[in-house]
Design a protein around this motif. Structure first.
Motif, PDB file in Angstrom:
ATOM      1  N   GLN A   1       0.819  -1.214   0.000  1.00  0.00           N
ATOM      2  CA  GLN A   1       0.000   0.000   0.000  1.00  0.00           C
ATOM      3  C   GLN A   1       0.849   1.260   0.000  1.00  0.00           C
ATOM      4  O   GLN A   1       0.394   2.307  -0.405  1.00  0.00           O
ATOM      5  CB  GLN A   1      -0.947  -0.006   1.202  1.00  0.00           C
ATOM      6  N   ARG A   2       2.096   1.164   0.479  1.00  0.00           N
ATOM      7  CA  ARG A   2       2.979   2.327   0.491  1.00  0.00           C
ATOM      8  C   ARG A   2       3.664   2.483  -0.852  1.00  0.00           C
ATOM      9  O   ARG A   2       4.875   2.422  -0.964  1.00  0.00           O
ATOM     10  CB  ARG A   2       4.021   2.187   1.594  1.00  0.00           C
ATOM     11  N   ARG A   3       2.903   2.713  -1.838  1.00  0.00           N
ATOM     12  CA  ARG A   3       3.475   2.884  -3.172  1.00  0.00           C
ATOM     13  C   ARG A   3       4.166   4.226  -3.258  1.00  0.00           C
ATOM     14  O   ARG A   3       3.749   5.200  -2.656  1.00  0.00           O
ATOM     15  CB  ARG A   3       2.384   2.795  -4.226  1.00  0.00           C
ATOM     16  N   ARG A   4       5.204   4.248  -4.042  1.00  0.00           N
ATOM     17  CA  ARG A   4       5.920   5.495  -4.242  1.00  0.00           C
ATOM     18  C   ARG A   4       5.118   6.389  -5.173  1.00  0.00           C
ATOM     19  O   ARG A   4       4.540   5.924  -6.143  1.00  0.00           O
ATOM     20  CB  ARG A   4       7.276   5.221  -4.877  1.00  0.00           C
ATOM     21  N   ARG A   5       5.127   7.643  -4.866  1.00  0.00           N
ATOM     22  CA  ARG A   5       4.439   8.585  -5.749  1.00  0.00           C
ATOM     23  C   ARG A   5       5.376   8.939  -6.899  1.00  0.00           C
ATOM     24  O   ARG A   5       6.591   8.798  -6.799  1.00  0.00           O
ATOM     25  CB  ARG A   5       4.003   9.827  -4.998  1.00  0.00           C
ATOM     26  N   ALA A   6       4.808   9.380  -7.979  1.00  0.00           N
ATOM     27  CA  ALA A   6       5.610   9.774  -9.133  1.00  0.00           C
ATOM     28  C   ALA A   6       6.412  11.016  -8.787  1.00  0.00           C
ATOM     29  O   ALA A   6       5.898  11.944  -8.149  1.00  0.00           O
ATOM     30  CB  ALA A   6       4.699  10.052 -10.325  1.00  0.00           C
ATOM     31  N   LEU A   7       7.655  11.028  -9.193  1.00  0.00           N
ATOM     32  CA  LEU A   7       8.526  12.169  -8.936  1.00  0.00           C
ATOM     33  C   LEU A   7       8.477  13.141 -10.109  1.00  0.00           C
ATOM     34  O   LEU A   7       8.445  12.728 -11.270  1.00  0.00           O
ATOM     35  CB  LEU A   7       9.973  11.715  -8.741  1.00  0.00           C
ATOM     36  N   SER A   8       8.502  14.413  -9.804  1.00  0.00           N
ATOM     37  CA  SER A   8       8.619  15.411 -10.861  1.00  0.00           C
ATOM     38  C   SER A   8      10.032  15.334 -11.431  1.00  0.00           C
ATOM     39  O   SER A   8      10.922  14.705 -10.846  1.00  0.00           O
ATOM     40  CB  SER A   8       8.354  16.806 -10.303  1.00  0.00           C
ATOM     41  N   VAL A   9      10.270  15.990 -12.547  1.00  0.00           N
ATOM     42  CA  VAL A   9      11.601  15.990 -13.147  1.00  0.00           C
ATOM     43  C   VAL A   9      12.607  16.623 -12.189  1.00  0.00           C
ATOM     44  O   VAL A   9      13.738  16.135 -12.055  1.00  0.00           O
ATOM     45  CB  VAL A   9      11.571  16.706 -14.516  1.00  0.00           C
ATOM     46  N   ASP A  10      12.208  17.682 -11.491  1.00  0.00           N
ATOM     47  CA  ASP A  10      13.097  18.288 -10.483  1.00  0.00           C
ATOM     48  C   ASP A  10      13.467  17.272  -9.408  1.00  0.00           C
ATOM     49  O   ASP A  10      14.640  17.154  -9.027  1.00  0.00           O
ATOM     50  CB  ASP A  10      12.419  19.494  -9.817  1.00  0.00           C
TER      51      ASP A  10
ATOM     52  N   CYS B   1      24.493  20.335 -17.323  1.00  0.00           N
ATOM     53  CA  CYS B   1      23.884  21.084 -16.226  1.00  0.00           C
ATOM     54  C   CYS B   1      22.503  20.513 -15.896  1.00  0.00           C
ATOM     55  O   CYS B   1      21.884  19.814 -16.700  1.00  0.00           O
ATOM     56  CB  CYS B   1      23.798  22.571 -16.562  1.00  0.00           C
ATOM     57  N   ARG B   2      22.024  20.846 -14.722  1.00  0.00           N
ATOM     58  CA  ARG B   2      20.757  20.318 -14.238  1.00  0.00           C
ATOM     59  C   ARG B   2      19.589  20.708 -15.150  1.00  0.00           C
ATOM     60  O   ARG B   2      18.683  19.911 -15.375  1.00  0.00           O
ATOM     61  CB  ARG B   2      20.510  20.789 -12.802  1.00  0.00           C
ATOM     62  N   GLU B   3      19.612  21.912 -15.687  1.00  0.00           N
ATOM     63  CA  GLU B   3      18.526  22.353 -16.576  1.00  0.00           C
ATOM     64  C   GLU B   3      18.483  21.510 -17.852  1.00  0.00           C
ATOM     65  O   GLU B   3      17.407  21.104 -18.296  1.00  0.00           O
ATOM     66  CB  GLU B   3      18.667  23.838 -16.928  1.00  0.00           C
ATOM     67  N   ASP B   4      19.657  21.242 -18.435  1.00  0.00           N
ATOM     68  CA  ASP B   4      19.706  20.384 -19.620  1.00  0.00           C
ATOM     69  C   ASP B   4      19.261  18.961 -19.277  1.00  0.00           C
ATOM     70  O   ASP B   4      18.594  18.296 -20.073  1.00  0.00           O
ATOM     71  CB  ASP B   4      21.109  20.362 -20.219  1.00  0.00           C
ATOM     72  N   ALA B   5      19.640  18.508 -18.092  1.00  0.00           N
ATOM     73  CA  ALA B   5      19.235  17.170 -17.644  1.00  0.00           C
ATOM     74  C   ALA B   5      17.712  17.096 -17.514  1.00  0.00           C
ATOM     75  O   ALA B   5      17.093  16.109 -17.942  1.00  0.00           O
ATOM     76  CB  ALA B   5      19.900  16.837 -16.313  1.00  0.00           C
ATOM     77  N   LYS B   6      17.113  18.136 -16.969  1.00  0.00           N
ATOM     78  CA  LYS B   6      15.648  18.161 -16.834  1.00  0.00           C
ATOM     79  C   LYS B   6      14.980  18.094 -18.199  1.00  0.00           C
ATOM     80  O   LYS B   6      14.011  17.351 -18.392  1.00  0.00           O
ATOM     81  CB  LYS B   6      15.203  19.427 -16.093  1.00  0.00           C
ATOM     82  N   HIS B   7      15.501  18.868 -19.141  1.00  0.00           N
ATOM     83  CA  HIS B   7      14.925  18.850 -20.490  1.00  0.00           C
ATOM     84  C   HIS B   7      15.074  17.468 -21.125  1.00  0.00           C
ATOM     85  O   HIS B   7      14.153  16.972 -21.777  1.00  0.00           O
ATOM     86  CB  HIS B   7      15.581  19.912 -21.382  1.00  0.00           C
ATOM     87  N   PHE B   8      16.237  16.848 -20.917  1.00  0.00           N
ATOM     88  CA  PHE B   8      16.458  15.522 -21.488  1.00  0.00           C
ATOM     89  C   PHE B   8      15.494  14.508 -20.888  1.00  0.00           C
ATOM     90  O   PHE B   8      14.887  13.707 -21.612  1.00  0.00           O
ATOM     91  CB  PHE B   8      17.914  15.081 -21.269  1.00  0.00           C
TER      92      PHE B   8
ATOM     93  N   PHE C   1      25.749  13.143 -15.096  1.00  0.00           N
ATOM     94  CA  PHE C   1      24.513  12.909 -15.843  1.00  0.00           C
ATOM     95  C   PHE C   1      24.801  12.791 -17.344  1.00  0.00           C
ATOM     96  O   PHE C   1      24.139  12.037 -18.050  1.00  0.00           O
ATOM     97  CB  PHE C   1      23.502  14.034 -15.585  1.00  0.00           C
ATOM     98  N   ALA C   2      25.808  13.512 -17.807  1.00  0.00           N
ATOM     99  CA  ALA C   2      26.159  13.477 -19.235  1.00  0.00           C
ATOM    100  C   ALA C   2      26.459  12.054 -19.701  1.00  0.00           C
ATOM    101  O   ALA C   2      26.133  11.695 -20.840  1.00  0.00           O
ATOM    102  CB  ALA C   2      27.358  14.380 -19.508  1.00  0.00           C
ATOM    103  N   TYR C   3      27.063  11.232 -18.829  1.00  0.00           N
ATOM    104  CA  TYR C   3      27.382   9.855 -19.209  1.00  0.00           C
ATOM    105  C   TYR C   3      26.097   9.047 -19.407  1.00  0.00           C
ATOM    106  O   TYR C   3      25.989   8.250 -20.340  1.00  0.00           O
ATOM    107  CB  TYR C   3      28.262   9.175 -18.165  1.00  0.00           C
ATOM    108  N   LEU C   4      25.138   9.250 -18.514  1.00  0.00           N
ATOM    109  CA  LEU C   4      23.851   8.558 -18.637  1.00  0.00           C
ATOM    110  C   LEU C   4      23.106   9.032 -19.884  1.00  0.00           C
ATOM    111  O   LEU C   4      22.479   8.236 -20.593  1.00  0.00           O
ATOM    112  CB  LEU C   4      22.996   8.789 -17.389  1.00  0.00           C
ATOM    113  N   LYS C   5      23.209  10.325 -20.130  1.00  0.00           N
ATOM    114  CA  LYS C   5      22.580  10.901 -21.323  1.00  0.00           C
ATOM    115  C   LYS C   5      23.191  10.289 -22.587  1.00  0.00           C
ATOM    116  O   LYS C   5      22.467   9.912 -23.518  1.00  0.00           O
ATOM    117  CB  LYS C   5      22.762  12.421 -21.306  1.00  0.00           C
TER     118      LYS C   5
END
Length: 164
Positions: free
Chosen positions: A11-20, A37-44, A74-78
């Motif tokens: 019942q303790r399901r995780r809620r969906a996370l926003s991009v932030d 940068c974090r802004e580019d990561a959010k857009h991606f 994050f660039a590596y994951l991207k």
């Protein structure tokens, strides 16, 4: 774990996370936002992929004893996500080209033999019917052929007398 504990955990399901929040979680796990940068990561994350797919790529990187990633940006994951996408596009194109080449080859082979294409299908259906009967089932060629969205239109047109 008792049944009540399992139900409570379920019942303790995780809620969906926003991009932030997704970026914050990545940062808490030691993923840096220096080369991307974090802004580019959010857009991606918003426009090109989804969190769980991107997060799966982090399994390829080293963690310390506390589970924090070492030198992971994050660039590596991207980059891995982009390579994965391009690889899937390539594979899909190749399989489409291979399928087309095989169909052309098959049609060329059929045109080189003096065979009744209608009889080939009748023989096939007879053999299928015998196989199904042997295994206690009934073979219905009409419903078998119509299950595929790829063949339904052709089958509707040629249902009574099907050529190869």
């Amino acid at each position: 774990m008792s049944v009540e504990e399992k139900c409570s955990a379920h019942q303790r399901r995780r809620r969906a996370l926003s991009v932030d929040e997704q970026c914050q979680l990545l940062a808490r796990h030691g993923i840096k936002f220096e080369q991307c940068c974090r802004e580019d990561a959010k857009h991606f994350l918003k426009d090109n992929t989804y969190f769980f797919k991107l997060k799966a790529f982090d399994n390829n990187f080293v963690r310390d004893d506390k589970g924090t990633y070492l030198n992971l940006d994050f660039a590596y994951l991207k980059d891995l996500s982009t390579i994965d996408f391009e690889f899937r596009v390539l594979i899909l194109r190749m399989t489409g080209d291979i399928e087309h080449a095989l169909r052309v080859r098959f049609n060329n082979l059929l045109s080189q033999v003096n065979e009744d294409g209608y009889q080939v299908i009748r023989d096939y259906e007879d053999e299928q019917a015998k196989y199904y009967e042997k295994n206690g089932r009934i073979y219905d060629s009409d419903s078998c052929y119509q299950q595929s969205v790829y063949t339904k239109g052709m089958i509707d047109k040629f249902l009574k007398d099907k050529p190869v």
